[in-house]
Design a protein around this motif. Structure first.
Motif, short mmCIF file in Angstrom:
data_model
loop_
_atom_site.label_atom_id
_atom_site.label_comp_id
_atom_site.label_asym_id
_atom_site.label_seq_id
_atom_site.Cartn_x
_atom_site.Cartn_y
_atom_site.Cartn_z
N ASP A 7 2.10 -11.73 3.15
CA ASP A 7 2.72 -10.52 2.62
C ASP A 7 4.24 -10.54 2.70
O ASP A 7 4.91 -9.75 2.03
N SER A 29 4.66 -4.07 8.53
CA SER A 29 3.71 -4.00 7.41
C SER A 29 4.09 -2.89 6.44
O SER A 29 4.03 -3.06 5.21
N ALA A 57 5.50 -3.50 2.53
CA ALA A 57 4.76 -2.86 1.42
C ALA A 57 5.63 -1.92 0.62
O ALA A 57 5.16 -1.31 -0.35
#
Length: 425
Positions: free
Chosen positions: A169, A382, A386
């Protein structure tokens, strides 16, 4: 554990440094942050170890096979998505050539050589990186070419690859603190890689403040050079990752993070790269800048979209009495900027990768706080990767740990910063 007297600590340190020097050791101890506002000369030394290639887990964890989200080859292979120039550069990145190290470099400045020797001795007690049993993370080692100084600066870099079922990610740049090396960040790097499904890189930067090039962890030339790593095609980062065993394109979106002086470096790099849309944010682990004024100046020009977050310990000499955290609170009074870990220490972020000398001088972290650091940071990172904005943290991220917001509420009498960071007289 009872308090050790100052003279007792000094005696233990002297003996430890003497033994380490006699053994020819070369790695870091307690992070006596130089962030006291004293303007020092700049540097260019990196402590390197002859390590390259890939380790797929520790002896007790067994091999860690890559999954479909990530492909790996040994350095020298051909990989789609990695240009030929980066592949050629990766061969150099993997080579066990050591430059600008205390062992390999001679200096005309006796003071510089003395600091090099102290760095090597102090860093000797750090444990080697180890992947815990059951972890899917892969550890790879190489070197990283940083464009600092006339000839550039080659440093050791340890990479952590998540090996999950999907593509990573993001990329996390994780910097150690003053007088430390990248081994001190290993346990945290493994945890963050797994929690966030991110590639993590931990370079070793010099703490020698006497080298005239400015290529040390608090030197502006080094901070600008690290910022340049994320520009354009990121060839140096790509080559280093490839040499460490990563055979596909690095994620474009990244978070800058660091412990103590490494947190200060992360903020400085963010200022240089503030217009980069791929910069997701900054996470500091009791981060410290050389002066509170530098932190304030940095935040005054950093775009508001770039969030700067701090996991702070109570004020102590090791974090410049909380001056950097206080400056962060003052600069961004109307938004969440992080938490204070109750009964925290300056080395909570190092966890299992810390050493006996750091614990002796700084204090022994509680197991709950050590566990809380990656739990909190993993959620934040995270969210940032995102494209979200962090607005808080659990009051009890793990059993036995308490995280107190550094600031809260709208402007006015009802909003009070954490009392630990209210400036005194």
């Amino acid at each position: 554990m009872g308090r050790v007297s100052t003279w007792g600590r000094a005696a233990v340190l002297t003996v430890g440094l003497g033994i380490a020097a006699l053994c020819g050791a070369a790695v870091a101890s307690a992070d006596p942050s130089p962030d006291t506002g004293i303007d020092r000369q700049t540097v260019s030394v990196s402590v390197s170890r002859p390590l390259s290639g890939v380790e797929r887990g520790s002896d007790d964890s067994g091999p860690s096979a890559p999954t479909q989200g990530v492909s790996r080859v040994k350095p020298g292979g051909s990989v789609a998505g990695v240009d030929a120039g980066a592949q050629e550069q990766s061969a150099e990145a993997a080579a066990p050539r050591h430059v600008k190290t205390a062992a390999a470099r001679t200096s005309s400045n006796p003071g510089e050589a003395v600091v090099d020797a102290l760095l090597g001795a102090a860093q000797a007690f750090l444990p080697e990186p180890k992947i815990p049993a059951g972890s899917r993370v892969t550890l790879g080692r190489s070197t990283l070419e940083i464009p600092c100084g006339c000839e550039g600066t080659r440093v050791d870099a340890t990479w952590y690859f998540p090996n999950q079922d999907t593509e990573p990610d993001g990329l996390i740049y994780l910097q150690h603190g003053f007088f430390r090396d990248n081994r001190a960040m290993s346990a945290l790097a493994v945890d963050l890689s797994e929690r966030t499904n991110s590639v993590v890189v931990t370079p070793t930067l010099s703490s020698n403040f006497l080298t005239p090039s400015g290529c040390w962890i608090n030197g502006e030339p080094m901070q600008q050079a690290v910022a340049a790593l994320f520009e354009g095609d990121r060839r140096a980062l790509t080559a280093s990752a490839f040499a460490a065993g990563y055979a596909t394109t690095l994620p474009r979106r990244y978070v800058l993070s660091g412990h103590s002086a490494g947190g200060g470096l992360a903020v400085a790099v963010a200022v240089a790269n503030g217009d980069d849309e791929n910069l997701a944010g900054v996470v500091m682990f009791d981060g410290v800048t050389t002066t509170a004024e530098r932190m304030s100046a940095a935040l005054s020009v950093l775009p508001p979209r770039v969030q700067v977050l701090q996991i702070a310990a109570p004020p102590s000499p090791w974090n410049a009495d909380g001056a950097t955290t206080a400056a962060l609170i003052a600069a961004r009074p109307n938004e969440f900027v992080g938490v204070l870990l109750v009964n925290g220490t300056h080395i909570d972020a190092e966890g299992a990768s810390s050493d006996a000398l750091a614990r002796l001088f700084v204090g022994v972290p509680t197991p709950a706080n050590v566990e809380a650091v990656p739990a909190i940071a993993g959620q934040w990172i995270s969210t940032l990767l995102a494209g979200g904005r962090v607005v808080g943290a659990p009051a009890h991220p793990v059993p036995g740990a308490t995280a107190v917001p550094l600031q809260y509420g709208p402007p006015g009498p009802s909003r009070q910063p954490s009392r630990s960071f209210v400036p005194q007289g």
